[in-house]
Design a protein around this motif. Structure first.
Motif, PDB file in Angstrom:
ATOM      1  N   LEU A   1     -71.863 -20.890 -34.513  1.00  0.00           N
ATOM      2  CA  LEU A   1     -71.333 -20.584 -35.839  1.00  0.00           C
ATOM      3  C   LEU A   1     -72.251 -19.665 -36.628  1.00  0.00           C
ATOM      4  CD1 LEU A   1     -69.917 -24.065 -36.917  1.00  0.00           C
ATOM      5  CD2 LEU A   1     -68.704 -22.130 -35.901  1.00  0.00           C
ATOM      6  N   THR A   2     -73.523 -19.634 -36.266  1.00  0.00           N
ATOM      7  CA  THR A   2     -74.458 -18.744 -36.958  1.00  0.00           C
ATOM      8  C   THR A   2     -74.091 -17.278 -36.722  1.00  0.00           C
ATOM      9  OG1 THR A   2     -76.216 -20.386 -36.689  1.00  0.00           O
ATOM     10  CG2 THR A   2     -76.879 -18.147 -37.284  1.00  0.00           C
ATOM     11  N   ILE A   3     -73.745 -16.964 -35.474  1.00  0.00           N
ATOM     12  CA  ILE A   3     -73.333 -15.596 -35.145  1.00  0.00           C
ATOM     13  C   ILE A   3     -72.027 -15.263 -35.854  1.00  0.00           C
ATOM     14  CG2 ILE A   3     -72.661 -14.047 -33.276  1.00  0.00           C
ATOM     15  CD1 ILE A   3     -74.460 -15.625 -31.413  1.00  0.00           C
ATOM     16  N   LEU A   4     -71.104 -16.224 -35.888  1.00  0.00           N
ATOM     17  CA  LEU A   4     -69.828 -15.996 -36.575  1.00  0.00           C
ATOM     18  C   LEU A   4     -70.040 -15.748 -38.060  1.00  0.00           C
ATOM     19  CD1 LEU A   4     -66.754 -15.965 -36.754  1.00  0.00           C
ATOM     20  CD2 LEU A   4     -66.818 -18.462 -36.912  1.00  0.00           C
ATOM     21  N   GLU A   5     -70.923 -16.526 -38.683  1.00  0.00           N
ATOM     22  CA  GLU A   5     -71.196 -16.339 -40.110  1.00  0.00           C
ATOM     23  C   GLU A   5     -71.768 -14.954 -40.377  1.00  0.00           C
ATOM     24  OE1 GLU A   5     -73.548 -18.653 -43.747  1.00  0.00           O
ATOM     25  OE2 GLU A   5     -73.922 -19.186 -41.649  1.00  0.00           O
ATOM     26  N   HIS A   6     -72.658 -14.514 -39.512  1.00  0.00           N
ATOM     27  CA  HIS A   6     -73.247 -13.176 -39.667  1.00  0.00           C
ATOM     28  C   HIS A   6     -72.172 -12.100 -39.505  1.00  0.00           C
ATOM     29  CE1 HIS A   6     -76.314 -10.098 -39.630  1.00  0.00           C
ATOM     30  NE2 HIS A   6     -75.903  -9.662 -38.439  1.00  0.00           N
ATOM     31  N   GLU A   7     -71.288 -12.287 -38.521  1.00  0.00           N
ATOM     32  CA  GLU A   7     -70.205 -11.328 -38.310  1.00  0.00           C
ATOM     33  C   GLU A   7     -69.257 -11.267 -39.501  1.00  0.00           C
ATOM     34  OE1 GLU A   7     -67.652 -11.163 -34.954  1.00  0.00           O
ATOM     35  OE2 GLU A   7     -69.308 -10.972 -33.528  1.00  0.00           O
ATOM     36  N   LEU A   8     -68.966 -12.417 -40.081  1.00  0.00           N
ATOM     37  CA  LEU A   8     -68.056 -12.471 -41.224  1.00  0.00           C
ATOM     38  C   LEU A   8     -68.615 -11.685 -42.407  1.00  0.00           C
ATOM     39  CD1 LEU A   8     -66.903 -16.203 -41.085  1.00  0.00           C
ATOM     40  CD2 LEU A   8     -65.481 -14.184 -40.686  1.00  0.00           C
ATOM     41  N   HIS A   9     -69.904 -11.814 -42.659  1.00  0.00           N
ATOM     42  CA  HIS A   9     -70.521 -11.084 -43.768  1.00  0.00           C
ATOM     43  C   HIS A   9     -70.482  -9.575 -43.525  1.00  0.00           C
ATOM     44  CE1 HIS A   9     -73.034 -14.897 -44.885  1.00  0.00           C
ATOM     45  NE2 HIS A   9     -71.795 -14.943 -45.331  1.00  0.00           N
ATOM     46  N   LEU A  10     -70.798  -9.173 -42.290  1.00  0.00           N
ATOM     47  CA  LEU A  10     -70.757  -7.748 -41.966  1.00  0.00           C
ATOM     48  C   LEU A  10     -69.333  -7.207 -42.015  1.00  0.00           C
ATOM     49  CD1 LEU A  10     -73.275  -7.607 -38.961  1.00  0.00           C
ATOM     50  CD2 LEU A  10     -73.681  -6.912 -41.324  1.00  0.00           C
ATOM     51  N   TYR A  11     -68.400  -8.005 -41.524  1.00  0.00           N
ATOM     52  CA  TYR A  11     -67.001  -7.580 -41.496  1.00  0.00           C
ATOM     53  C   TYR A  11     -66.463  -7.386 -42.911  1.00  0.00           C
ATOM     54  CZ  TYR A  11     -61.940  -7.974 -41.010  1.00  0.00           C
ATOM     55  OH  TYR A  11     -60.591  -7.764 -41.103  1.00  0.00           O
TER      56      TYR A  11
ATOM     57  N   VAL B   1     -59.372 -10.537 -51.581  1.00  0.00           N
ATOM     58  CA  VAL B   1     -59.828 -11.374 -52.687  1.00  0.00           C
ATOM     59  C   VAL B   1     -59.835 -12.850 -52.293  1.00  0.00           C
ATOM     60  CG1 VAL B   1     -57.509 -11.649 -53.664  1.00  0.00           C
ATOM     61  CG2 VAL B   1     -59.512 -11.797 -55.167  1.00  0.00           C
ATOM     62  N   HIS B   2     -59.036 -13.231 -51.280  1.00  0.00           N
ATOM     63  CA  HIS B   2     -58.969 -14.617 -50.854  1.00  0.00           C
ATOM     64  C   HIS B   2     -59.957 -14.929 -49.719  1.00  0.00           C
ATOM     65  CE1 HIS B   2     -55.327 -14.863 -53.241  1.00  0.00           C
ATOM     66  NE2 HIS B   2     -54.825 -13.844 -52.578  1.00  0.00           N
ATOM     67  N   PHE B   3     -60.706 -13.935 -49.296  1.00  0.00           N
ATOM     68  CA  PHE B   3     -61.635 -14.129 -48.182  1.00  0.00           C
ATOM     69  C   PHE B   3     -62.682 -15.173 -48.542  1.00  0.00           C
ATOM     70  CE2 PHE B   3     -65.072 -13.219 -45.280  1.00  0.00           C
ATOM     71  CZ  PHE B   3     -64.443 -12.837 -44.108  1.00  0.00           C
ATOM     72  N   ASN B   4     -62.844 -16.160 -47.658  1.00  0.00           N
ATOM     73  CA  ASN B   4     -63.788 -17.258 -47.903  1.00  0.00           C
ATOM     74  C   ASN B   4     -64.438 -17.620 -46.577  1.00  0.00           C
ATOM     75  OD1 ASN B   4     -64.953 -19.899 -48.292  1.00  0.00           O
ATOM     76  ND2 ASN B   4     -63.747 -20.066 -50.164  1.00  0.00           N
ATOM     77  N   ASP B   5     -65.704 -17.253 -46.412  1.00  0.00           N
ATOM     78  CA  ASP B   5     -66.376 -17.497 -45.137  1.00  0.00           C
ATOM     79  C   ASP B   5     -66.602 -18.980 -44.876  1.00  0.00           C
ATOM     80  OD1 ASP B   5     -68.127 -17.691 -47.213  1.00  0.00           O
ATOM     81  OD2 ASP B   5     -69.782 -16.666 -46.225  1.00  0.00           O
ATOM     82  N   GLU B   6     -66.752 -19.796 -45.933  1.00  0.00           N
ATOM     83  CA  GLU B   6     -66.954 -21.228 -45.732  1.00  0.00           C
ATOM     84  C   GLU B   6     -65.727 -21.873 -45.096  1.00  0.00           C
ATOM     85  OE1 GLU B   6     -68.100 -23.109 -49.337  1.00  0.00           O
ATOM     86  OE2 GLU B   6     -69.986 -21.992 -49.538  1.00  0.00           O
ATOM     87  N   LYS B   7     -64.552 -21.504 -45.572  1.00  0.00           N
ATOM     88  CA  LYS B   7     -63.326 -22.050 -44.996  1.00  0.00           C
ATOM     89  C   LYS B   7     -63.105 -21.542 -43.575  1.00  0.00           C
ATOM     90  CE  LYS B   7     -60.774 -22.917 -49.263  1.00  0.00           C
ATOM     91  NZ  LYS B   7     -59.527 -22.627 -50.031  1.00  0.00           N
ATOM     92  N   LEU B   8     -63.475 -20.298 -43.324  1.00  0.00           N
ATOM     93  CA  LEU B   8     -63.314 -19.750 -41.979  1.00  0.00           C
ATOM     94  C   LEU B   8     -64.284 -20.396 -40.999  1.00  0.00           C
ATOM     95  CD1 LEU B   8     -62.837 -15.977 -42.868  1.00  0.00           C
ATOM     96  CD2 LEU B   8     -61.099 -17.627 -42.158  1.00  0.00           C
ATOM     97  N   LEU B   9     -65.469 -20.704 -41.440  1.00  0.00           N
ATOM     98  CA  LEU B   9     -66.411 -21.437 -40.584  1.00  0.00           C
ATOM     99  C   LEU B   9     -65.907 -22.851 -40.323  1.00  0.00           C
ATOM    100  CD1 LEU B   9     -69.829 -20.298 -42.114  1.00  0.00           C
ATOM    101  CD2 LEU B   9     -68.900 -19.686 -39.874  1.00  0.00           C
ATOM    102  N   LYS B  10     -65.279 -23.440 -41.325  1.00  0.00           N
ATOM    103  CA  LYS B  10     -64.696 -24.766 -41.151  1.00  0.00           C
ATOM    104  C   LYS B  10     -63.548 -24.712 -40.161  1.00  0.00           C
ATOM    105  CE  LYS B  10     -63.169 -28.710 -43.901  1.00  0.00           C
ATOM    106  NZ  LYS B  10     -62.865 -29.196 -45.285  1.00  0.00           N
TER     107      LYS B  10
END
Length: 212
Positions: free
Chosen positions: A87-97, A66-75
């Protein structure tokens, strides 16, 4: 105790305080302690460290992510450009994960990042999402590294006193290690230390003896 009744100062029982028990314990006691803790944390951790810790919390699996936040993880990844170059690849991975683990019942009851890292290796998800796993490893090591640095800075204020203001860097480093790692050094007996000094061949006393 009736929290709605008037608060009586035990030192001045006849004097009216004008507040009730709830106000005293909530504002004067509880909130005062919270302010002291926040002030202590702000003094020990700078803005960058606090921001890093907040970003790490966005990776927590508690509450079914529930605390997962991709914006903070990208930061968070932006602080380490050598490890996260795209970071584009990381953002895509975060969504899939996130989509994967929220539909996986094995990840439903996790409460901390350490258990999540272990389960990722067990389920081979660390190979499917290598950049996410890199963030997980960073989340496990960063708090320890930050705390170690803070301990060293705190110890430096004690070790490097006014009388030791001109000590060399090597001597100060050795003194800090002895001060910070007290529990480890307590396990070493005096006999081992004495034997170690006897085995040293380049002591000053021995040099004088050879020269003489």
């Amino acid at each position: 105790m009736d929290m709605g009744s008037d608060y009586v100062n035990p030192k001045k029982t006849r004097q009216r305080t004008g507040i009730n028990n709830e106000h005293h314990y909530r504002i004067d006691c509880f909130f005062a302690v919270l302010d002291m803790l926040v002030e202590e944390l702000n003094g020990r951790f700078n803005t960058t460290n606090s921001e890093l810790l907040c970003c790490l919390y966005a990776l927590s699996p508690s509450g079914h992510f529930v605390h997962f936040n991709d914006e903070k993880l990208l930061k968070l990844a932006q602080f380490y450009p050598d490890d996260f170059k795209d970071l584009t690849i990381l953002e895509h991975e975060l969504h899939l994960y996130l989509d994967n683990v929220t539909h996986d019942t094995r990840f439903a009851s996790l409460e901390n990042i350490g258990d999540m890292a272990e389960l990722m290796v067990t389920t081979k998800k660390h190979t499917s999402y290598p950049l996410v796993y890199q963030l997980v490893k960073l989340a496990l090591t960063l708090p320890v590294a930050t705390a170690t640095v803070e301990r060293c800075f705190s110890a430096m204020k004690i070790v490097k006193s006014a009388l030791r203001n001109k000590i060399s860097d090597d001597f100060m480093n050795h003194s800090l290690i002895c001060y910070v790692e007290k529990e480890l050094l307590d396990r070493i007996s005096n006999e081992v230390i004495v034997k170690r000094f006897h085995e040293v061949k380049d002591r000053r006393g021995m040099k004088r003896k050879v020269v003489g």
